[in-house]
Design an enzyme around this catalytic site. Structure first.
Site, PDB file in Angstrom:
ATOM      1  CG  HIS A 196      32.336  40.280  38.587  1.00  0.00           C
ATOM      2  ND1 HIS A 196      33.735  40.640  38.311  1.00  0.00           N
ATOM      3  CD2 HIS A 196      31.919  41.190  39.598  1.00  0.00           C
ATOM      4  CE1 HIS A 196      33.803  41.870  38.822  1.00  0.00           C
ATOM      5  NE2 HIS A 196      33.063  41.979  39.463  1.00  0.00           N
ATOM      6  CG  HIS A 233      28.467  43.709  40.308  1.00  0.00           C
ATOM      7  ND1 HIS A 233      28.431  42.694  40.922  1.00  0.00           N
ATOM      8  CD2 HIS A 233      29.771  44.160  40.624  1.00  0.00           C
ATOM      9  CE1 HIS A 233      29.439  42.319  41.685  1.00  0.00           C
ATOM     10  NE2 HIS A 233      30.404  43.412  41.461  1.00  0.00           N
TER      11      HIS A 233
END
Length: 173
Positions: free
Chosen positions: A77, A92
């Site tokens: 992620h 992110h």
């Protein structure tokens, strides 16, 4: 895990190239979000660094800069990139996506890979992230912001991955 991403690796620090002005491009197609408006205090209060965020229209993340991949989180992620000029970026994908434990994420890079602007980094299932995460808003921050001599944001609202220039940076000499 954060050693290389946050410049704590002395070897990587000593190998930094001479400072030069660099551009950070959009890593996603979507709508630009001011970092202060990210619905997570860690990013909104710039605890991780300064930057911008994008509310994505699709699940394809590309390199916003040329550089070296210094971190791909096990959950896929988040990705860290170090530019030739020494800036360290963190992308992110979404908020609280770490809790998805990699479900719906496919990484196309690994630590040590060299990338150019527009190279594929990660693909993710946008609908699954909408369903399981806090938000799809994707912060992009320069984690070593204190080492920059130049950090200038450009005006934009809609972003095109790998094409829309969003920030000019230069590491201090």
């Amino acid at each position: 895990m954060f050693k290389k991403l946050f410049g704590l690796d002395k070897k990587a620090k000593n190998e930094a190239a001479s400072p030069q002005e660099e551009l950070i491009y959009a890593p996603l197609n979507g709508t630009l979000v001011d970092i202060e408006d990210v619905p997570d205090p860690t990013f909104a209060q710039k605890m991780m660094g300064d930057g911008f965020a994008i509310d994505p229209r699709d699940g394809h993340v590309v390199a916003p800069v040329a550089g070296e991949i210094v971190q791909v989180f096990p959950t896929k992620h988040a990705v860290g990139i170090k530019t030739p000029g020494g800036a360290e970026l963190l992308i992110h994908i979404g908020l609280e996506t770490v809790n998805m434990k990699g479900e719906g994420f496919t990484a196309h890079v690994k630590e040590g890979d060299k990338v150019n602007v527009g190279d594929a980094l990660v693909d993710f299932d946008l609908e699954l992230v909408k369903e399981k995460a806090e938000s799809t808003v994707t912060p992009v921050v320069v984690t070593n912001i204190d080492q920059l001599a130049v950090f200038e944001k450009q005006a934009a609202t809609e972003t095109k991955a790998g094409e829309t220039s969003l920030v000019t940076i230069k590491v201090q000499g």
